[in-house]
Design a protein around this motif. Structure first.
Motif, PDB file in Angstrom:
ATOM      1  N   VAL A  45      54.963  40.024  28.128  1.00  0.00           N
ATOM      2  CA  VAL A  45      54.358  41.107  28.788  1.00  0.00           C
ATOM      3  C   VAL A  45      53.173  41.180  28.718  1.00  0.00           C
ATOM      4  N   GLN A  46      52.454  41.080  29.747  1.00  0.00           N
ATOM      5  CA  GLN A  46      51.067  41.247  29.699  1.00  0.00           C
ATOM      6  C   GLN A  46      50.406  42.671  29.884  1.00  0.00           C
ATOM      7  N   VAL A  47      49.468  43.265  28.983  1.00  0.00           N
ATOM      8  CA  VAL A  47      49.076  44.473  29.036  1.00  0.00           C
ATOM      9  C   VAL A  47      47.827  44.475  30.214  1.00  0.00           C
ATOM     10  N   SER A  48      48.122  44.904  31.239  1.00  0.00           N
ATOM     11  CA  SER A  48      47.176  45.083  32.283  1.00  0.00           C
ATOM     12  C   SER A  48      46.471  46.520  32.244  1.00  0.00           C
ATOM     13  N   SER A  49      46.167  47.025  33.414  1.00  0.00           N
ATOM     14  CA  SER A  49      45.426  48.146  33.339  1.00  0.00           C
ATOM     15  C   SER A  49      45.490  48.995  34.743  1.00  0.00           C
ATOM     16  N   ILE A  50      45.044  50.235  34.647  1.00  0.00           N
ATOM     17  CA  ILE A  50      44.623  50.916  35.829  1.00  0.00           C
ATOM     18  C   ILE A  50      43.519  50.275  36.727  1.00  0.00           C
ATOM     19  N   VAL A  73      58.332  37.319  32.735  1.00  0.00           N
ATOM     20  CA  VAL A  73      56.859  37.736  32.881  1.00  0.00           C
ATOM     21  C   VAL A  73      56.679  39.137  33.560  1.00  0.00           C
ATOM     22  N   SER A  74      56.226  40.233  32.843  1.00  0.00           N
ATOM     23  CA  SER A  74      55.932  41.414  33.480  1.00  0.00           C
ATOM     24  C   SER A  74      54.492  41.912  33.018  1.00  0.00           C
ATOM     25  N   MET A  75      53.970  42.732  33.799  1.00  0.00           N
ATOM     26  CA  MET A  75      52.625  43.299  33.576  1.00  0.00           C
ATOM     27  C   MET A  75      52.949  44.717  33.611  1.00  0.00           C
ATOM     28  N   ILE A  76      52.348  45.446  32.561  1.00  0.00           N
ATOM     29  CA  ILE A  76      52.532  46.849  32.598  1.00  0.00           C
ATOM     30  C   ILE A  76      51.071  47.200  32.829  1.00  0.00           C
ATOM     31  N   GLN A  77      50.708  48.417  33.526  1.00  0.00           N
ATOM     32  CA  GLN A  77      49.474  48.722  34.187  1.00  0.00           C
ATOM     33  C   GLN A  77      49.164  50.334  33.624  1.00  0.00           C
ATOM     34  N   PRO A  78      48.646  50.580  32.318  1.00  0.00           N
ATOM     35  CA  PRO A  78      48.579  51.923  31.726  1.00  0.00           C
ATOM     36  C   PRO A  78      47.463  52.787  32.342  1.00  0.00           C
ATOM     37  N   GLY A  79      47.750  53.897  32.538  1.00  0.00           N
ATOM     38  CA  GLY A  79      46.744  54.731  32.869  1.00  0.00           C
ATOM     39  C   GLY A  79      46.107  55.100  31.428  1.00  0.00           C
ATOM     40  N   ALA A 114      53.851  55.370  26.132  1.00  0.00           N
ATOM     41  CA  ALA A 114      53.812  54.066  26.619  1.00  0.00           C
ATOM     42  C   ALA A 114      54.739  52.966  25.902  1.00  0.00           C
ATOM     43  N   ALA A 115      54.827  53.156  24.683  1.00  0.00           N
ATOM     44  CA  ALA A 115      55.777  52.515  23.849  1.00  0.00           C
ATOM     45  C   ALA A 115      57.234  52.386  24.330  1.00  0.00           C
ATOM     46  N   ALA A 116      57.615  53.853  24.577  1.00  0.00           N
ATOM     47  CA  ALA A 116      59.120  54.004  25.187  1.00  0.00           C
ATOM     48  C   ALA A 116      59.267  53.307  26.315  1.00  0.00           C
ATOM     49  N   ALA A 117      58.193  53.428  27.132  1.00  0.00           N
ATOM     50  CA  ALA A 117      58.344  52.607  28.412  1.00  0.00           C
ATOM     51  C   ALA A 117      58.450  51.143  28.316  1.00  0.00           C
ATOM     52  N   LEU A 118      57.741  50.720  27.380  1.00  0.00           N
ATOM     53  CA  LEU A 118      57.881  49.088  27.036  1.00  0.00           C
ATOM     54  C   LEU A 118      59.258  48.967  26.509  1.00  0.00           C
ATOM     55  N   LEU A 161      53.889  50.421  36.676  1.00  0.00           N
ATOM     56  CA  LEU A 161      52.791  51.420  36.385  1.00  0.00           C
ATOM     57  C   LEU A 161      53.258  52.462  35.322  1.00  0.00           C
ATOM     58  N   LEU A 162      52.365  52.776  34.652  1.00  0.00           N
ATOM     59  CA  LEU A 162      52.464  53.754  33.442  1.00  0.00           C
ATOM     60  C   LEU A 162      51.886  55.268  33.513  1.00  0.00           C
ATOM     61  N   GLY A 163      52.424  55.991  33.926  1.00  0.00           N
ATOM     62  CA  GLY A 163      51.716  57.474  34.111  1.00  0.00           C
ATOM     63  C   GLY A 163      51.708  57.739  35.667  1.00  0.00           C
ATOM     64  N   SER A 164      51.939  59.204  35.767  1.00  0.00           N
ATOM     65  CA  SER A 164      51.806  59.795  37.148  1.00  0.00           C
ATOM     66  C   SER A 164      50.542  59.365  37.920  1.00  0.00           C
ATOM     67  N   MET A 165      49.404  59.517  36.908  1.00  0.00           N
ATOM     68  CA  MET A 165      48.227  59.551  37.738  1.00  0.00           C
ATOM     69  C   MET A 165      47.956  58.044  38.334  1.00  0.00           C
ATOM     70  N   VAL A 166      48.255  56.918  37.605  1.00  0.00           N
ATOM     71  CA  VAL A 166      48.154  55.585  37.867  1.00  0.00           C
ATOM     72  C   VAL A 166      49.181  55.224  38.869  1.00  0.00           C
ATOM     73  N   TYR A 167      50.324  55.709  39.043  1.00  0.00           N
ATOM     74  CA  TYR A 167      51.309  55.631  40.031  1.00  0.00           C
ATOM     75  C   TYR A 167      50.918  56.102  41.367  1.00  0.00           C
ATOM     76  N   ASP A 168      50.307  57.476  41.315  1.00  0.00           N
ATOM     77  CA  ASP A 168      49.645  57.861  42.457  1.00  0.00           C
ATOM     78  C   ASP A 168      48.551  57.322  43.222  1.00  0.00           C
ATOM     79  N   LEU A 169      47.546  56.690  42.236  1.00  0.00           N
ATOM     80  CA  LEU A 169      46.673  56.022  42.672  1.00  0.00           C
ATOM     81  C   LEU A 169      46.831  54.584  43.241  1.00  0.00           C
ATOM     82  N   ALA A 170      47.968  54.033  42.677  1.00  0.00           N
ATOM     83  CA  ALA A 170      48.250  52.679  43.272  1.00  0.00           C
ATOM     84  C   ALA A 170      48.902  52.652  44.665  1.00  0.00           C
TER      85      ALA A 170
END
Length: 299
Positions: A138-143, A180-186, A228-232, A246-255
Motif C-alpha cells: 500500500v503506497q500512501v499517496s495524497s490529494i 498494490v494499492s494507492m490511498i489518496q488521503p485528504g 484513515a486507519a479504519a479505511a486502510l 480516495l480518503l475523504g469527501s473533499m478529496v473524493y469530490d475534488l477528484a
C-alpha cells in the motif's frame, strides 16, 4: 531469531510509524490482533509501542532514503516474523513553496523521501512478497497527486511520481499474487504541516501567498487519523482491493471535478489531438533497413 509461527494474524511493515497516519495505521493493525514491524527515523515512540504490545511490535529505526538501510530493515523484519503480509509505504515529508523558489537541495530532499524512499522499500519487499506468492503493498499517496496546487508543486511532483511508479508496479507484481494499492488521503490532523519545510519566499509571489492565506483562513476539513486507519483496514481486508482509494469527501469530490475538467478540455481539443497522429513507415524501414520497434505506448 524468528518469533514462533503464527498463522492467525498478519504481519505488517509500516514506514513512518512513529507519528501521524503511520502511527494510526500501526495502532489499528495491532488492535486487529496483527503484528507490526514499525519503521521510523525516531526510535523512542516505537519502543513505547513495543512495550505496550509485547512480542507483536518490532521497532526499526531506519531512514528510508538510505537504500541499503531500507533493505536491511526489510531483512530484519522478515528474519524476525518470518514473512510480510501488508507493507505500508507511509514515510513522507512536506516542503511548501513556489516552484521557482526551490533550491536544488530542497527539491531533491522532497523527492528523496516521498519518491525514492518508497521506491527503495518497494524494491526491498518485492522479492519477499513474490517468493511468498502473496502480499499487499500500500503506497500512501495524497490529494496532491490529483493535481498541482500553488505552493505544493514539489510535493505534488513526488506523489505524481509515486503513482506512476505504482501503476506500473501493480501490473508487474500481479502475476506473482502481489497486490498494490494507492490511498489518496485528504486532510488529517497530523504533524505534517507543523513539521513541514518552507522555501525562502520571493517578493513576486506575495500577492498569491496572501490569497492562499485567505483561503486557508476559511477553515479546514481535517479529520481524525483513526478514520484513515479504519479505511486502510477495510482496504487490506478486501479480496479485490482497488488500485486507488480516495480518503475523504473533499478529496473524493475534488477528484471528480478534476477528472471532468480534464475530460472537457480533451474533448474541446480532440480535433487537434487526432490531427497530430498519422502512422507512416519508419524512415529506416522505408530505406529497407531493419527496425527495432518500441513496445506499444512508449515514446
Amino acid at each position: 531469531m524468528n518469533t514462533p509461527a503464527d498463522t492467525t494474524s498478519r504481519v505488517w511493515l509500516v514506514t513512518g510509524a512513529s507519528r501521524g497516519l503511520g502511527r494510526a495505521f500501526t495502532e489499528a493493525a495491532l488492535a486487529a490482533g496483527d503484528r507490526v514491524a514499525a519503521a521510523a527515523r525516531t526510535r523512542a515512540p516505537l519502543e513505547e509501542l513495543a512495550t505496550a504490545h509485547p512480542g507483536r511490535v518490532l521497532p526499526l529505526q531506519v531512514d528510508v532514503t538510505d537504500r541499503d538501510a531500507a533493505f536491511a530493515a526489510v531483512r530484519r523484519a522478515t528474519d524476525h516474523f518470518g514473512r510480510l503480509d501488508v507493507v505500508v509505504n507511509n514515510a513522507g515529508t512536506l516542503s511548501m513553496g513556489m516552484v521557482e523558489e526551490f533550491t536544488e537541495a530542497e527539491a531533491r530532499a522532497q523527492l528523496d523521501v516521498n519518491f525514492f524512499g518508497a521506491l527503495w522499500v518497494s524494491q526491498a519487499v518485492l522479492p519477499v512478497l513474490r517468493d511468498q506468492g502473496h502480499g499487499h503493498l500500500v503506497q500512501v499517496s495524497s490529494i496532491a497527486a490529483l493535481g498541482g496546487f500553488p505552493s505544493t508543486g514539489l510535493y505534488s511532483a513526488s506523489k505524481f511520481a509515486l503513482e506512476g511508479l505504482s501503476e506500473a508496479l501493480a501490473r508487474e507484481a500481479a502475476g506473482f499474487g502481489v497486490k498494490v494499492s494507492m490511498i489518496q488521503p485528504g486532510g488529517y490532523w497530523t504533524d505534517l504541516y507543523t513539521a513541514m519545510r518552507t522555501t525562502a519566499p520571493l517578493d513576486a509571489y506575495t500577492p498569491l501567498r496572501e490569497e492562499l492565506a485567505k483561503q486557508f483562513a476559511d477553515g479546514s476539513v481535517d479529520s481524525d487519523p483513526k478514520l484513515a486507519a479504519a479505511a486502510l483496514l477495510t482496504l487490506v481486508d478486501s479480496d479485490e482491493p482497488p488500485l486507488r482509494l480516495l480518503l475523504g469527501s473533499m478529496v473524493y469530490d475534488l477528484a471528480f471535478d478534476i477528472a471532468r475538467t480534464r475530460m472537457d478540455t480533451w474533448a474541446q481539443w480532440e480535433a487537434v489531438s487526432r490531427a497530430a497522429e498519422h502512422a507512416v513507415p519508419a524512415p529506416a524501414e522505408a530505406a529497407g533497413e531493419a527496425v527495432t520497434r518500441p513496445q506499444q505506448g512508449s515514446r
